[in-house]
Motif scaffolding. Structure first.
Motif, PDB file in Angstrom:
ATOM      1  N   GLY A 124      47.085  55.757  37.628  1.00 11.62           N
ATOM      2  CA  GLY A 124      46.361  54.678  37.888  1.00 11.62           C
ATOM      3  C   GLY A 124      46.766  54.087  39.441  1.00 11.62           C
ATOM      4  N   LEU A 125      47.017  52.630  39.271  1.00 12.85           N
ATOM      5  CA  LEU A 125      47.333  51.942  40.495  1.00 12.85           C
ATOM      6  C   LEU A 125      48.790  51.718  40.742  1.00 12.85           C
ATOM      7  CD1 LEU A 125      46.121  50.133  43.148  1.00 12.85           C
ATOM      8  CD2 LEU A 125      46.237  48.481  41.635  1.00 12.85           C
ATOM      9  N   SER A 132      48.794  45.813  46.012  1.00  9.61           N
ATOM     10  CA  SER A 132      48.792  46.361  44.799  1.00  9.61           C
ATOM     11  C   SER A 132      49.816  46.014  43.829  1.00  9.61           C
ATOM     12  CB  SER A 132      48.719  47.837  44.865  1.00  9.61           C
ATOM     13  OG  SER A 132      49.968  48.153  45.569  1.00  9.61           O
ATOM     14  N   ALA A 133      50.915  45.325  44.430  1.00  9.20           N
ATOM     15  CA  ALA A 133      52.029  44.789  43.939  1.00  9.20           C
ATOM     16  C   ALA A 133      51.423  43.637  42.736  1.00  9.20           C
ATOM     17  CB  ALA A 133      53.215  44.201  44.646  1.00  9.20           C
ATOM     18  N   ARG A 193      40.585  46.498  47.227  1.00  9.00           N
ATOM     19  CA  ARG A 193      41.075  46.968  48.398  1.00  9.00           C
ATOM     20  C   ARG A 193      42.286  47.442  48.105  1.00  9.00           C
ATOM     21  NH1 ARG A 193      42.725  41.039  51.494  1.00  9.00           N
ATOM     22  NH2 ARG A 193      43.922  40.153  49.847  1.00  9.00           N
ATOM     23  N   SER A 194      42.997  47.227  46.920  1.00  9.03           N
ATOM     24  CA  SER A 194      44.355  47.917  46.524  1.00  9.03           C
ATOM     25  C   SER A 194      43.846  49.409  46.372  1.00  9.03           C
ATOM     26  CB  SER A 194      44.951  47.322  45.268  1.00  9.03           C
ATOM     27  OG  SER A 194      45.297  45.808  45.402  1.00  9.03           O
ATOM     28  N   CYS A 195      42.838  49.510  45.600  1.00  9.35           N
ATOM     29  CA  CYS A 195      42.557  51.098  45.218  1.00  9.35           C
ATOM     30  C   CYS A 195      42.023  51.563  46.622  1.00  9.35           C
ATOM     31  CB  CYS A 195      41.220  50.808  44.283  1.00  9.35           C
ATOM     32  SG  CYS A 195      41.618  50.264  42.423  1.00  9.35           S
ATOM     33  N   THR A 219      56.790  39.925  43.307  1.00  8.78           N
ATOM     34  CA  THR A 219      55.333  39.795  44.001  1.00  8.78           C
ATOM     35  C   THR A 219      54.379  39.328  43.139  1.00  8.78           C
ATOM     36  OG1 THR A 219      56.117  41.389  45.779  1.00  8.78           O
ATOM     37  CG2 THR A 219      53.696  40.609  45.665  1.00  8.78           C
ATOM     38  N   ALA A 220      54.252  40.134  41.965  1.00 11.05           N
ATOM     39  CA  ALA A 220      53.272  39.720  41.006  1.00 11.05           C
ATOM     40  C   ALA A 220      53.321  38.560  40.372  1.00 11.05           C
ATOM     41  CB  ALA A 220      53.273  40.833  39.660  1.00 11.05           C
TER      42      ALA A 220
END
Length: 256
Positions: A124-125, A132-133, A193-195, A219-220
Protein backbone atom coordinates in the motif's frame (compact mmCIF):
# COMPACT_ATOMS: atom_id res chain seq x y z
CA UNK A 1 -25.91 18.27 8.78
CA UNK A 2 -29.00 18.55 11.00
CA UNK A 3 -32.53 17.80 9.81
CA UNK A 4 -34.31 20.92 8.65
CA UNK A 5 -31.14 22.75 7.69
CA UNK A 6 -31.85 26.19 6.22
CA UNK A 7 -32.03 26.59 2.46
CA UNK A 8 -28.80 28.57 2.32
CA UNK A 9 -26.97 25.67 4.00
CA UNK A 10 -28.26 23.25 1.36
CA UNK A 11 -27.34 25.72 -1.38
CA UNK A 12 -23.80 25.96 -0.03
CA UNK A 13 -23.54 22.17 0.17
CA UNK A 14 -24.61 21.87 -3.48
CA UNK A 15 -22.06 24.48 -4.50
CA UNK A 16 -19.29 22.81 -2.49
CA UNK A 17 -20.09 19.43 -4.03
CA UNK A 18 -20.15 20.88 -7.54
CA UNK A 19 -16.81 22.53 -6.75
CA UNK A 20 -15.46 19.14 -5.65
CA UNK A 21 -16.38 17.60 -9.02
CA UNK A 22 -14.74 20.47 -10.89
CA UNK A 23 -11.58 20.31 -8.77
CA UNK A 24 -11.18 16.55 -9.22
CA UNK A 25 -11.57 17.09 -12.98
CA UNK A 26 -9.17 20.06 -12.93
CA UNK A 27 -6.46 17.96 -11.30
CA UNK A 28 -6.99 15.06 -13.73
CA UNK A 29 -8.39 12.67 -11.14
CA UNK A 30 -11.70 11.87 -12.85
CA UNK A 31 -12.45 8.75 -14.90
CA UNK A 32 -14.75 9.74 -17.74
CA UNK A 33 -18.33 9.52 -16.50
CA UNK A 34 -17.45 7.00 -13.78
CA UNK A 35 -16.77 7.25 -10.02
CA UNK A 36 -18.72 9.55 -7.76
CA UNK A 37 -18.55 12.17 -5.05
CA UNK A 38 -21.59 12.14 -2.80
CA UNK A 39 -22.79 14.45 -0.04
CA UNK A 40 -25.32 13.90 2.73
CA UNK A 41 -28.40 16.13 2.69
CA UNK A 42 -30.67 16.80 5.67
CA UNK A 43 -33.13 13.97 6.29
CA UNK A 44 -36.42 14.09 4.40
CA UNK A 45 -39.74 14.97 6.07
CA UNK A 46 -40.30 11.33 6.97
CA UNK A 47 -36.76 10.80 8.24
CA UNK A 48 -35.59 9.29 4.95
CA UNK A 49 -31.89 9.57 4.18
CA UNK A 50 -31.00 11.67 1.15
CA UNK A 51 -27.78 12.32 -0.73
CA UNK A 52 -26.52 14.36 -3.66
CA UNK A 53 -24.87 12.63 -6.60
CA UNK A 54 -23.77 13.49 -10.13
CA UNK A 55 -26.16 12.92 -13.05
CA UNK A 56 -25.31 9.80 -15.03
CA UNK A 57 -23.47 10.51 -18.27
CA UNK A 58 -22.01 13.88 -17.33
CA UNK A 59 -18.27 14.42 -17.04
CA UNK A 60 -17.09 15.87 -13.75
CA UNK A 61 -16.34 19.16 -15.49
CA UNK A 62 -20.03 19.40 -16.49
CA UNK A 63 -21.45 19.06 -12.98
CA UNK A 64 -23.09 22.13 -11.49
CA UNK A 65 -24.86 22.88 -8.23
CA UNK A 66 -28.18 22.93 -10.08
CA UNK A 67 -27.90 19.60 -11.94
CA UNK A 68 -26.93 17.44 -8.94
CA UNK A 69 -29.38 14.60 -8.34
CA UNK A 70 -30.98 13.78 -4.99
CA UNK A 71 -31.13 10.04 -4.23
CA UNK A 72 -32.12 7.96 -1.23
CA UNK A 73 -29.97 5.35 0.52
CA UNK A 74 -30.74 2.75 -2.16
CA UNK A 75 -29.74 5.06 -5.01
CA UNK A 76 -33.36 5.62 -6.06
CA UNK A 77 -33.92 9.05 -7.56
CA UNK A 78 -35.82 11.59 -5.44
CA UNK A 79 -35.14 14.72 -7.51
CA UNK A 80 -33.46 14.87 -10.91
CA UNK A 81 -33.15 18.38 -12.41
CA UNK A 82 -31.02 17.19 -15.33
CA UNK A 83 -33.24 14.22 -16.19
CA UNK A 84 -30.56 11.60 -16.83
CA UNK A 85 -30.87 9.64 -13.60
CA UNK A 86 -27.82 8.26 -11.79
CA UNK A 87 -25.58 5.24 -12.01
CA UNK A 88 -27.31 3.44 -9.14
CA UNK A 89 -24.76 0.61 -9.13
CA UNK A 90 -22.02 3.18 -8.68
CA UNK A 91 -23.70 4.38 -5.50
CA UNK A 92 -23.24 0.99 -3.82
CA UNK A 93 -20.04 1.97 -2.07
CA UNK A 94 -21.23 5.46 -1.19
CA UNK A 95 -24.55 4.35 0.28
CA UNK A 96 -22.80 1.78 2.47
CA UNK A 97 -20.46 4.37 3.91
CA UNK A 98 -23.06 7.11 4.38
CA UNK A 99 -25.47 4.80 6.18
CA UNK A 100 -22.79 3.51 8.55
CA UNK A 101 -20.73 6.64 9.07
CA UNK A 102 -22.90 9.57 10.05
CA UNK A 103 -19.79 11.69 10.52
CA UNK A 104 -19.19 11.54 6.77
CA UNK A 105 -20.79 14.49 5.01
CA UNK A 106 -18.90 13.65 1.82
CA UNK A 107 -17.66 10.39 0.29
CA UNK A 108 -15.21 10.63 -2.61
CA UNK A 109 -14.11 7.71 -4.80
CA UNK A 110 -11.42 7.86 -7.50
CA UNK A 111 -9.77 5.64 -10.10
CA UNK A 112 -6.51 7.49 -10.74
CA UNK A 113 -3.49 5.79 -12.28
CA UNK A 114 -1.34 6.47 -9.22
CA UNK A 115 -4.09 5.54 -6.76
CA UNK A 116 -4.88 2.29 -8.55
CA UNK A 117 -1.16 1.50 -8.78
CA UNK A 118 -0.59 1.91 -5.04
CA UNK A 119 -3.80 0.02 -4.24
CA UNK A 120 -2.44 -2.84 -6.35
CA UNK A 121 0.69 -3.50 -4.31
CA UNK A 122 0.75 -5.45 -1.06
CA UNK A 123 2.47 -2.72 0.95
CA UNK A 124 0.00 0.00 0.00
CA UNK A 125 1.12 3.56 0.73
CA UNK A 126 4.56 3.84 2.32
CA UNK A 127 5.60 6.75 4.60
CA UNK A 128 8.24 8.04 2.20
CA UNK A 129 7.69 11.77 2.72
CA UNK A 130 5.70 14.42 4.54
CA UNK A 131 2.70 14.00 2.23
CA UNK A 132 2.34 10.27 2.74
CA UNK A 133 3.20 10.44 6.47
CA UNK A 134 -0.16 12.18 6.88
CA UNK A 135 -1.83 8.82 6.24
CA UNK A 136 0.41 6.64 8.43
CA UNK A 137 -1.69 3.99 10.22
CA UNK A 138 -4.79 5.79 8.97
CA UNK A 139 -5.61 3.76 5.84
CA UNK A 140 -8.10 0.91 5.70
CA UNK A 141 -8.09 -1.80 3.01
CA UNK A 142 -10.83 -3.67 1.21
CA UNK A 143 -10.09 -6.59 -1.11
CA UNK A 144 -11.39 -6.47 -4.66
CA UNK A 145 -14.60 -8.44 -5.29
CA UNK A 146 -15.36 -7.32 -8.84
CA UNK A 147 -17.33 -4.28 -10.03
CA UNK A 148 -19.32 -3.05 -7.02
CA UNK A 149 -22.78 -4.24 -8.05
CA UNK A 150 -23.44 -6.61 -5.15
CA UNK A 151 -25.28 -4.89 -2.30
CA UNK A 152 -24.01 -7.59 0.07
CA UNK A 153 -20.50 -6.20 -0.39
CA UNK A 154 -21.58 -3.03 1.42
CA UNK A 155 -21.35 -4.73 4.82
CA UNK A 156 -17.82 -5.90 4.11
CA UNK A 157 -16.76 -2.43 2.94
CA UNK A 158 -18.10 -0.86 6.12
CA UNK A 159 -16.47 -3.50 8.32
CA UNK A 160 -13.10 -3.01 6.63
CA UNK A 161 -13.37 0.78 6.80
CA UNK A 162 -14.03 0.89 10.54
CA UNK A 163 -13.48 4.40 11.89
CA UNK A 164 -10.93 5.49 9.30
CA UNK A 165 -11.42 8.26 6.75
CA UNK A 166 -9.21 6.79 4.04
CA UNK A 167 -9.42 3.43 2.31
CA UNK A 168 -7.46 1.76 -0.44
CA UNK A 169 -9.82 -0.43 -2.43
CA UNK A 170 -7.39 -3.16 -3.43
CA UNK A 171 -6.73 -3.34 -7.19
CA UNK A 172 -9.43 -0.71 -7.66
CA UNK A 173 -8.81 2.81 -6.35
CA UNK A 174 -9.26 5.09 -3.37
CA UNK A 175 -12.08 6.10 -1.03
CA UNK A 176 -12.05 9.24 1.13
CA UNK A 177 -14.50 10.41 3.80
CA UNK A 178 -14.82 14.02 4.85
CA UNK A 179 -16.63 15.75 7.68
CA UNK A 180 -17.13 18.38 5.01
CA UNK A 181 -16.80 18.39 1.23
CA UNK A 182 -13.65 20.47 1.66
CA UNK A 183 -12.00 17.89 3.91
CA UNK A 184 -12.78 15.02 1.52
CA UNK A 185 -11.30 16.92 -1.43
CA UNK A 186 -8.14 17.90 0.44
CA UNK A 187 -7.61 14.33 1.61
CA UNK A 188 -8.08 13.10 -1.95
CA UNK A 189 -5.60 15.60 -3.38
CA UNK A 190 -3.01 14.82 -0.72
CA UNK A 191 -3.44 11.08 -1.14
CA UNK A 192 -3.11 11.42 -4.91
CA UNK A 193 0.18 13.30 -4.76
CA UNK A 194 1.43 10.84 -2.11
CA UNK A 195 0.69 7.97 -4.50
CA UNK A 196 2.32 9.81 -7.40
CA UNK A 197 5.43 10.47 -5.32
CA UNK A 198 5.64 6.79 -4.34
CA UNK A 199 5.30 5.60 -7.91
CA UNK A 200 8.02 8.07 -8.94
CA UNK A 201 10.37 7.18 -6.08
CA UNK A 202 10.08 3.42 -6.53
CA UNK A 203 10.47 3.84 -10.27
CA UNK A 204 13.91 5.42 -9.89
CA UNK A 205 15.56 2.08 -9.18
CA UNK A 206 17.24 3.43 -6.05
CA UNK A 207 16.71 2.56 -2.37
CA UNK A 208 13.76 4.48 -0.87
CA UNK A 209 14.08 6.00 2.59
CA UNK A 210 11.06 4.98 4.65
CA UNK A 211 10.35 7.31 7.56
CA UNK A 212 10.66 5.79 11.05
CA UNK A 213 7.30 4.87 12.57
CA UNK A 214 7.56 7.44 15.36
CA UNK A 215 8.32 10.27 12.94
CA UNK A 216 5.52 9.23 10.59
CA UNK A 217 3.04 8.99 13.48
CA UNK A 218 4.07 12.38 14.82
CA UNK A 219 3.59 13.94 11.39
CA UNK A 220 0.19 12.28 10.95
CA UNK A 221 -0.86 13.69 14.32
CA UNK A 222 0.21 17.18 13.26
CA UNK A 223 -1.95 16.92 10.15
CA UNK A 224 -4.86 15.59 12.20
CA UNK A 225 -4.77 18.53 14.61
CA UNK A 226 -4.80 20.95 11.69
CA UNK A 227 -7.79 19.21 10.08
CA UNK A 228 -9.66 19.01 13.38
CA UNK A 229 -9.19 22.74 13.93
CA UNK A 230 -10.54 23.59 10.47
CA UNK A 231 -13.51 21.24 10.92
CA UNK A 232 -14.30 22.63 14.36
CA UNK A 233 -17.11 25.07 14.98
CA UNK A 234 -16.43 28.24 13.05
CA UNK A 235 -13.08 26.98 11.79
CA UNK A 236 -11.68 28.87 8.82
CA UNK A 237 -10.31 26.89 5.88
CA UNK A 238 -8.03 29.14 3.80
CA UNK A 239 -6.95 26.25 1.56
CA UNK A 240 -10.54 25.50 0.50
CA UNK A 241 -11.19 29.21 0.01
CA UNK A 242 -8.16 29.34 -2.29
CA UNK A 243 -9.49 26.42 -4.34
CA UNK A 244 -12.85 28.15 -4.70
CA UNK A 245 -11.14 31.35 -5.88
CA UNK A 246 -9.30 29.29 -8.47
CA UNK A 247 -12.60 27.91 -9.75
CA UNK A 248 -13.96 31.43 -10.20
CA UNK A 249 -11.50 31.67 -13.10
CA UNK A 250 -11.10 28.03 -14.15
CA UNK A 251 -14.76 26.94 -13.97
CA UNK A 252 -17.04 29.83 -12.98
CA UNK A 253 -20.20 28.00 -14.08
CA UNK A 254 -20.05 25.39 -11.33
CA UNK A 255 -22.36 27.39 -9.03
CA UNK A 256 -25.18 27.55 -11.58
Amino acid sequence: MPDGAPADTVTQLRRDLAAAYRLIAHFGMDDGIYTHISARLPDGPGGEKRFLLNPYGLRFDEVTAANLVTVDETGAVVDDPYGAGVNAAGFTIHSAVHMARHDAVCVLHTHTVAGVAVSSIKEGLLPLNQWSAQFFNRIAFHDYEGIALNLEERERIVADLGEKQVMLLRNHGTLLLGRSVAEAVKLALNLERSCKAQVAALGMGQTPIVLPDDVAEHTAGQYQKMYDKMEGAGGKDPEWDAFLRMLETAAPGYKG
